[in-house]
Write an enzyme that holds these catalytic residues in place. Structure first.
Site, PDB file in Angstrom:
ATOM      1  N   THR A  37      -3.259  13.105 -11.297  1.00 22.76           N
ATOM      2  CA  THR A  37      -3.219  11.689 -11.395  1.00 22.76           C
ATOM      3  C   THR A  37      -3.191  11.091 -12.705  1.00 22.76           C
ATOM      4  O   THR A  37      -3.310  11.869 -13.630  1.00 22.76           O
ATOM      5  CB  THR A  37      -4.844  11.270 -10.891  1.00 22.76           C
ATOM      6  OG1 THR A  37      -4.950   9.850 -10.820  1.00 22.76           O
ATOM      7  CG2 THR A  37      -5.618  11.784 -11.812  1.00 22.76           C
ATOM      8  N   GLY A  50      -6.404   7.896  -3.771  1.00 16.30           N
ATOM      9  CA  GLY A  50      -7.206   6.973  -3.093  1.00 16.30           C
ATOM     10  C   GLY A  50      -8.588   6.756  -3.618  1.00 16.30           C
ATOM     11  O   GLY A  50      -9.585   6.061  -3.285  1.00 16.30           O
ATOM     12  N   GLY A  51      -8.886   7.240  -5.182  1.00 15.72           N
ATOM     13  CA  GLY A  51     -10.043   6.899  -5.954  1.00 15.72           C
ATOM     14  C   GLY A  51     -11.129   7.372  -5.026  1.00 15.72           C
ATOM     15  O   GLY A  51     -11.063   8.497  -4.517  1.00 15.72           O
ATOM     16  N   ASP A  69     -12.880   6.475 -15.452  1.00 15.37           N
ATOM     17  CA  ASP A  69     -13.472   7.305 -14.555  1.00 15.37           C
ATOM     18  C   ASP A  69     -14.847   7.494 -15.318  1.00 15.37           C
ATOM     19  O   ASP A  69     -15.701   8.064 -14.530  1.00 15.37           O
ATOM     20  CB  ASP A  69     -12.734   8.586 -14.181  1.00 15.37           C
ATOM     21  CG  ASP A  69     -12.044   8.381 -12.962  1.00 15.37           C
ATOM     22  OD1 ASP A  69     -12.106   7.032 -12.239  1.00 15.37           O
ATOM     23  OD2 ASP A  69     -10.775   8.987 -12.586  1.00 15.37           O
ATOM     24  N   THR A  90      -2.839   8.570  -8.567  1.00 17.13           N
ATOM     25  CA  THR A  90      -3.078   9.850  -7.945  1.00 17.13           C
ATOM     26  C   THR A  90      -2.061  10.366  -6.927  1.00 17.13           C
ATOM     27  O   THR A  90      -1.505   9.393  -6.363  1.00 17.13           O
ATOM     28  CB  THR A  90      -4.453  10.046  -7.525  1.00 17.13           C
ATOM     29  OG1 THR A  90      -5.264   9.626  -8.372  1.00 17.13           O
ATOM     30  CG2 THR A  90      -4.838  11.396  -6.836  1.00 17.13           C
ATOM     31  N   SER A 125     -14.479  13.041 -11.217  1.00 19.31           N
ATOM     32  CA  SER A 125     -13.316  12.660 -10.361  1.00 19.31           C
ATOM     33  C   SER A 125     -13.806  12.674  -9.066  1.00 19.31           C
ATOM     34  O   SER A 125     -15.037  13.284  -8.631  1.00 19.31           O
ATOM     35  CB  SER A 125     -12.371  13.720 -10.619  1.00 19.31           C
ATOM     36  OG  SER A 125     -11.220  13.498  -9.655  1.00 19.31           O
ATOM     37  N   SER A 126     -13.118  12.023  -8.141  1.00 23.53           N
ATOM     38  CA  SER A 126     -13.312  12.050  -6.652  1.00 23.53           C
ATOM     39  C   SER A 126     -11.929  12.913  -6.128  1.00 23.53           C
ATOM     40  O   SER A 126     -12.178  13.128  -4.845  1.00 23.53           O
ATOM     41  CB  SER A 126     -13.215  10.646  -6.210  1.00 23.53           C
ATOM     42  OG  SER A 126     -14.062   9.906  -6.544  1.00 23.53           O
ATOM     43  N   ARG A 173      -8.272  18.585 -15.775  1.00 26.33           N
ATOM     44  CA  ARG A 173      -8.562  17.242 -15.713  1.00 26.33           C
ATOM     45  C   ARG A 173      -8.618  16.930 -17.295  1.00 26.33           C
ATOM     46  O   ARG A 173      -8.915  17.525 -18.307  1.00 26.33           O
ATOM     47  CB  ARG A 173     -10.110  17.243 -15.391  1.00 26.33           C
ATOM     48  CG  ARG A 173     -10.766  15.910 -15.527  1.00 26.33           C
ATOM     49  CD  ARG A 173     -10.339  14.902 -14.421  1.00 26.33           C
ATOM     50  NE  ARG A 173     -11.121  13.719 -14.182  1.00 26.33           N
ATOM     51  CZ  ARG A 173     -10.957  12.837 -13.643  1.00 26.33           C
ATOM     52  NH1 ARG A 173      -9.689  12.439 -12.949  1.00 26.33           N
ATOM     53  NH2 ARG A 173     -11.910  11.475 -13.347  1.00 26.33           N
ATOM     54  N   ASN A 193      -4.797   8.192 -12.972  1.00 29.46           N
ATOM     55  CA  ASN A 193      -5.923   7.268 -12.403  1.00 29.46           C
ATOM     56  C   ASN A 193      -5.383   6.221 -11.912  1.00 29.46           C
ATOM     57  O   ASN A 193      -4.693   6.019 -10.629  1.00 29.46           O
ATOM     58  CB  ASN A 193      -6.727   6.841 -13.645  1.00 29.46           C
ATOM     59  CG  ASN A 193      -8.040   6.374 -13.079  1.00 29.46           C
ATOM     60  OD1 ASN A 193      -8.338   6.384 -11.915  1.00 29.46           O
ATOM     61  ND2 ASN A 193      -8.748   5.723 -13.913  1.00 29.46           N
TER      62      ASN A 193
HETATM   63  O1  DON Z   1     -10.058  11.466 -10.482  1.00 27.44           O
HETATM   64  C1  DON Z   1     -10.411  10.431  -9.874  1.00 27.44           C
HETATM   65  O2  DON Z   1     -11.078  10.334  -8.636  1.00 27.44           O
HETATM   66  C2  DON Z   1      -9.513   9.020 -10.020  1.00 27.44           C
HETATM   67  N1  DON Z   1      -8.748   9.076 -11.253  1.00 27.44           N
HETATM   68  C3  DON Z   1      -8.460   9.072  -8.808  1.00 27.44           C
HETATM   69  C4  DON Z   1      -7.460   7.833  -8.784  1.00 27.44           C
HETATM   70  C5  DON Z   1      -6.794   7.646  -7.801  1.00 27.44           C
HETATM   71  O3  DON Z   1      -6.829   8.290  -6.732  1.00 27.44           O
HETATM   72  C6  DON Z   1      -5.914   6.545  -7.473  1.00 27.44           C
HETATM   73  N2  DON Z   1      -5.042   6.371  -6.463  1.00 27.44           N
HETATM   74  N3  DON Z   1      -4.819   6.009  -5.502  1.00 27.44           N
END
Ligand code: DON
Length: 575
Positions: free
Chosen positions: A402, A476-477, A426, A384, A455-456, A106, A404
């Site tokens: 990712t 997908g955040g 984030d 991501t 992060s998620s 990360r 982001n």
């Molecule tokens: O680490 C995280 O949770 C976010 N930066 C992820 C971003 C993400 O999944 C965007 N995608 N669609």
């Protein structure tokens, strides 16, 4: 409140082509769709070229870790939307001998970062600063990640692994329709943010051969000089000089100090499954554990897939898990996290005690759970893409990586051929202020120098009867955790094939904002109306696509079934 604007714009662009409206009844009546079946090995990723390169490495006798490095780098070439050298990620693995581990590459806040760096003089959050341009960039971890994986678990020489990736960058790949669209849409913003045109700012058509010679040369230098090429060598120096021009605060010292970290994965039982997922600084493993354990006592199979009762129980568990996420979770090197308490049966049973089948819990009337004896301790010393690989030896990996947002900060280092992340968004820049995914964070995820942002991402492996059963994950955040959850349940509780489980329509809730998002035109109208009557705010507009899961299921006869998400250009390849 506006939820997920960045994420949605990105997904809108990729969603339309393959998306089919599948009302719940149609899904029930449909013949099962089976994904690619192979006998030995498989790679499932967001791009055919990346899956092919990973699978070829396996066929050459490489293992899943070699294939991970090749696939990760190939995605940086042919899926620069999220694949990266300028970002970071997580990998969870299980070796052929059943050893479990995970690895955290990360991004980190630069040493010059400070808690209020995105606030103006009145203390207002200037949200653009954490999203676009030099200040948004966290210290990249991906190159450190692949070298650490290689050192510990790789088998082929790094030059052999990287050669096909270098060839891909140099000889080019054909743009898919969604890629050409995406490059065209973002082109003007790239030019605006970077102040000059680049290979990404032309007009693109599908099937155009896209080459990136600068990236081929960067990868060649990395293959030749190793990790230090990026973290201090010519590449690193050029990167820092570029960032300086764009008001970045990252220095060569930041690059030199970067280390990827081995982490103990979060491991827990759900019925007879053992789930192995990512620990902090990702919230993925803990939230997944909390949600699965909170819903475990409820007979979902009897309730039915995407039925009113199933959606309600899952939503209420999600509400409680995301409330805890916002309070307790951050970088474990900076904050103490009561992991065992958060996923203990007793605590989670308590959390669900005020759940009523009659009506929705109101998010603003509940918050994080109380953990006895927990003292918040700030330790002095907080777009991501996912791919899954199973090799012919029985090693398995789940990796999510990712920048982001789509193309990260939109900063493109022309000389080096890659985009830079905007992972700083984030962090919780200001308590109570939502980030681009609508997530609200607290003190545990405040900005500090050299801290990793929460992060998620939820790369996950699952064992059944002591053997590997599934590898999965998704972009997908904030919706990552809930998409992984539903995919597992679709196979385990609702007996779907891997491909159907990935295809099935998804919904999402994250405590705040207090809405439940549904992929449009995919859920039974009656069910949604009944949920609305109980007090759930139904949103069928703002999330045209939730997640883009890539997964592999080990079938009872030992063969592998791929689940490559219909929502993108995702492809399973193997042998
Ligand atoms: O680490 C995280 O949770 C976010 N930066 C992820 C971003 C993400 O999944 C965007 N995608 N669609």
């Amino acid at each position: 409140m506006k939820l997920l604007p960045y994420f949605l714009v990105s997904f809108l662009l990729l969603s339309c082509k393959n998306q089919t409206a599948t009302p719940e009844t149609a899904i029930k009546d449909k013949e099962p769709e089976i994904g690619l079946i192979t006998q030995n090995a498989m790679v499932v990723s967001a791009r055919e070229e990346a899956s092919r390169i990973g699978s070829d490495i396996l066929e050459k006798g490489g293992n899943a870790f070699d294939a991970m490095i090749a696939t990760e780098m190939a995605l940086a070439v042919c899926y620069p939307y999220a694949g990266n050298l300028g970002g970071g990620g997580f990998i969870v693995y299980r070796t052929q001998y059943g050893e479990l581990g995970s690895f955290d590459y990360r991004e980190k806040a630069p040493m010059a970062a400070s808690r209020d760096m995105y606030l103006d003089e009145e203390g207002n959050f200037i949200s653009d600063k954490s999203k676009v341009g030099g200040l948004a960039v966290g210290v990249p971890g991906t190159v450190a990640g692949i070298f650490a994986v290689h050192e510990k678990l790789g088998s082929l020489p790094i030059e052999v692994i990287l050669q096909p990736v270098i060839d891909l960058a140099r000889k080019g790949y054909l743009l898919t329709e969604s890629q050409a669209d995406r490059y065209n849409v973002y082109g003007p913003e790239f030019e605006n943010v970077n102040g000059e045109p680049s290979i990404y700012t032309a007009k693109f058509k599908p099937k155009l051969l896209f080459k990136n010679e600068a990236l081929a040369q960067t990868l060649e230098r990395i293959a030749m000089n190793g990790r230090s090429e990026f973290y201090g060598g010519e590449t690193g120096k050029k990167l820092i000089a570029f960032l300086k021009k764009h008001k970045g605060i990252m220095t060569l010292e930041d690059l030199k100090a970067y280390e990827a970290e081995w982490r103990e994965p979060v491991t827990f039982k759900y019925k007879d499954l053992t789930v192995i997922s990512m620990a902090p600084p990702s919230s993925g493993g803990i939230c997944l554990a909390q949600i699965l354990k909170m819903i475990e006592p409820y007979p979902l199979k009897e309730y039915g897939h995407n039925s009113e009762k199933t959606i309600q129980v899952i939503t209420e568990a999600e509400r409680r898990a995301y409330a805890d996420r916002s309070y307790y979770l951050g970088d474990p090197d900076f904050v103490s996290i009561p992991v065992d308490s958060l996923i203990s049966d007793r605590y989670l049973k308590n959390r669900m005690e005020n759940f009523s089948e009659e009506k929705a819990t109101i998010s603003t009337e509940m918050s994080y759970g109380n953990i006895e004896g927990y003292v918040k301790m700030l330790q002095e010393s907080t777009e991501t893409t996912h791919y899954s690989i199973v090799d012919q030896f029985g090693n398995a990996i789940a990796a999510t990586t990712t920048l982001n947002a789509a193309f990260g900060s939109k900063l493109y280092v022309k000389e080096l051929g890659f985009f830079l992340n905007n992972e700083m968004d984030d962090f919780s820049a200001k308590p109570g202020e939502p980030n681009m995914f609508g997530l609200i964070g607290g003190e545990a995820n405040a900005i500090e120098p050299q801290k990793r942002m929460l992060s998620s991402m939820t790369p996950t492996l699952i064992e059944k009867d002591g053997k590997l059963w599934m590898s999965l994950g998704t972009p997908g955040g904030s919706t990552i955790i809930t998409s992984v959850l539903q995919t597992i349940l679709n196979v385990y509780e609702f007996d779907m094939s891997m491909q159907d489980a990935v295809n099935a329509p998804r919904f999402h809730h994250q405590w705040l904002p207090d809405i439940v998002q549904f992929e449009p035109d995919s859920f039974n109208r009656n069910t949604l109306e009944k949920l609305a009557k109980k007090g759930y705010t139904i949103d069928e507009v703002n999330a045209p696509v939730i997640g883009k899961v890539d997964a592999i299921l080990v079938l009872p006869n030992g063969a592998l079934e791929g689940g490559a998400d219909r929502r993108g250009d995702d492809t399973a390849i193997g042998f």
